[in-house]
Write a protein that holds these residues in place. Structure first.
Motif, PDB file in Angstrom:
ATOM      1  N   HIS A  68       0.823  -1.221   0.000  1.00  0.00           N
ATOM      2  CA  HIS A  68       0.000   0.000   0.000  1.00  0.00           C
ATOM      3  C   HIS A  68       0.854   1.268   0.000  1.00  0.00           C
ATOM      4  O   HIS A  68       1.888   1.329   0.679  1.00  0.00           O
ATOM      5  CB  HIS A  68      -0.958   0.000   1.194  1.00  0.00           C
ATOM      6  N   TRP A  69       0.379   2.292  -0.738  1.00  0.00           N
ATOM      7  CA  TRP A  69       1.176   3.494  -1.035  1.00  0.00           C
ATOM      8  C   TRP A  69       1.796   4.135   0.197  1.00  0.00           C
ATOM      9  O   TRP A  69       2.937   4.600   0.162  1.00  0.00           O
ATOM     10  CB  TRP A  69       0.315   4.524  -1.781  1.00  0.00           C
ATOM     11  N   ILE A  95       2.622  -0.855 -10.091  1.00  0.00           N
ATOM     12  CA  ILE A  95       2.336   0.553  -9.778  1.00  0.00           C
ATOM     13  C   ILE A  95       3.437   1.481 -10.303  1.00  0.00           C
ATOM     14  O   ILE A  95       3.199   2.645 -10.591  1.00  0.00           O
ATOM     15  CB  ILE A  95       2.152   0.729  -8.248  1.00  0.00           C
ATOM     16  N   TRP A  98       2.377   3.250 -13.319  1.00  0.00           N
ATOM     17  CA  TRP A  98       1.218   4.146 -13.258  1.00  0.00           C
ATOM     18  C   TRP A  98       1.645   5.596 -13.479  1.00  0.00           C
ATOM     19  O   TRP A  98       2.731   5.998 -13.066  1.00  0.00           O
ATOM     20  CB  TRP A  98       0.524   4.044 -11.890  1.00  0.00           C
ATOM     21  N   ARG A 108      -8.254   5.457 -12.695  1.00  0.00           N
ATOM     22  CA  ARG A 108      -8.022   4.290 -11.833  1.00  0.00           C
ATOM     23  C   ARG A 108      -9.118   4.150 -10.776  1.00  0.00           C
ATOM     24  O   ARG A 108      -9.448   3.043 -10.370  1.00  0.00           O
ATOM     25  CB  ARG A 108      -6.635   4.375 -11.181  1.00  0.00           C
ATOM     26  N   GLU A 114      -7.889   1.816  -7.953  1.00  0.00           N
ATOM     27  CA  GLU A 114      -7.570   2.634  -6.778  1.00  0.00           C
ATOM     28  C   GLU A 114      -8.864   2.875  -6.011  1.00  0.00           C
ATOM     29  O   GLU A 114      -9.961   2.733  -6.568  1.00  0.00           O
ATOM     30  CB  GLU A 114      -6.921   3.955  -7.233  1.00  0.00           C
ATOM     31  N   CYS A 118      -7.472   6.154  -0.529  1.00  0.00           N
ATOM     32  CA  CYS A 118      -6.059   6.382  -0.868  1.00  0.00           C
ATOM     33  C   CYS A 118      -5.913   7.592  -1.787  1.00  0.00           C
ATOM     34  O   CYS A 118      -4.995   8.400  -1.614  1.00  0.00           O
ATOM     35  CB  CYS A 118      -5.452   5.144  -1.518  1.00  0.00           C
ATOM     36  N   ASP A 119      -6.817   7.721  -2.761  1.00  0.00           N
ATOM     37  CA  ASP A 119      -6.764   8.850  -3.688  1.00  0.00           C
ATOM     38  C   ASP A 119      -6.774  10.173  -2.912  1.00  0.00           C
ATOM     39  O   ASP A 119      -5.983  11.069  -3.169  1.00  0.00           O
ATOM     40  CB  ASP A 119      -7.960   8.776  -4.648  1.00  0.00           C
ATOM     41  N   TYR A 189      -9.190  -2.930  -0.754  1.00  0.00           N
ATOM     42  CA  TYR A 189      -9.243  -2.886  -2.215  1.00  0.00           C
ATOM     43  C   TYR A 189     -10.334  -3.799  -2.754  1.00  0.00           C
ATOM     44  O   TYR A 189     -10.859  -4.637  -2.019  1.00  0.00           O
ATOM     45  CB  TYR A 189      -7.879  -3.246  -2.814  1.00  0.00           C
TER      46      TYR A 189
END
Ligand SMILES: [Zn+2]
Length: 239
Positions: A68-69, A95, A98, A108, A114, A118-119, A189
């Motif tokens: 995860h980011w 990723i 991306w 996404r 996505e 998270c965005d 997700y």
């Protein structure tokens, strides 16, 4: 800024403002290790300032708990060698390609690659989306890996569990400390949104069998094993 768990274990507490997770530090006699790379260069800098304040050496290795980011976008700003399991690295590879324009990010979201949560926080952490750089790991393992730091060991174990298939925990037996990333959380997700009862029960068994006293979570304050097991057993009953 870094909090001390013992003379060999420290952490930078999580920060909900831009969903920054806990970053861990294990001081070894031969070399030291960082847990998770943070969500940006700013997050990494904060951790390094914390090390400097305490006169601690920069880490030689960084262990990633899952893809995860918020746990991985700091990799590109690190000089240390990064360790991840092959599932995590496979996802990072994906990723890496991306694009981080407003348009690509919206696409996404529509495709379900996505999620809104998270965005939102990526945009809060990165006022300039061009700053985002995703990098893969240097050392890839299959299921488990042990690091011998001279005076203590890091047992790195791919456990999976309810949060993400690639969740990895780091156990330091000599210190009775376990870094868990987000392993006990529910999934987020697509296809993994709900708390998976089976996966939670399986993860609980791993925790019961592992000898530790302090549990260091990615987005909570550290807690005792007893409190953790009680809370997760309650959670499991409610599912
Ligand atoms: Zn996560």
């Amino acid at each position: 800024m870094l909090k001390e768990v013992s003379k060999n274990i420290y952490y930078l507490p999580h920060d909900e403002t831009t969903d920054r997770p806990t970053l861990g530090y294990i001081r070894g006699k031969e070399f030291s290790v960082m847990i998770d790379s943070g969500n940006s260069k700013r997050h990494v800098d904060l951790f390094y300032n914390g090390l400097k304040e305490r006169g601690l050496e920069p880490p030689k290795f960084v262990i990633i708990t899952h893809w995860h980011w918020d746990h991985t976008f700091g990799i590109a700003s690190l000089n240390s060698k990064v360790i991840a399991n092959k599932l995590t690295n496979r996802q990072l590879k994906k990723i890496e390609s991306w694009k981080w324009t407003d348009k690509d990010m919206k696409e996404r979201l529509e495709s379900g690659e996505e999620i809104e949560f998270c965005d939102k926080y990526i945009r809060l952490e990165y006022k300039d989306l061009n700053e985002i750089k995703v990098k893969t790991a240097d050392i890839i393992f299959d299921k488990s890996l042990t690091l011998d730091l001279g005076n203590l060991h890091c047992e790195i174990l791919l456990v999976g569990g309810p949060h993400s298939k690639d969740s990895t925990i780091v156990w330091i037996p000599e210190e009775k400390v376990l870094f868990s990333g987000d392993a006990d959380c529910e999934g987020c997700y697509s296809g993994e949104e709900n708390y998976n009862k089976y996966e939670l029960a399986r993860y609980l068994n791993i925790l019961r069998e592992t000898e530790f006293e302090t549990y260091i979570h990615g987005h909570c304050e550290p807690m005792s094993k007893t409190k953790l097991i009680n809370e997760l057993e309650e959670e499991l009953k409610s599912l």
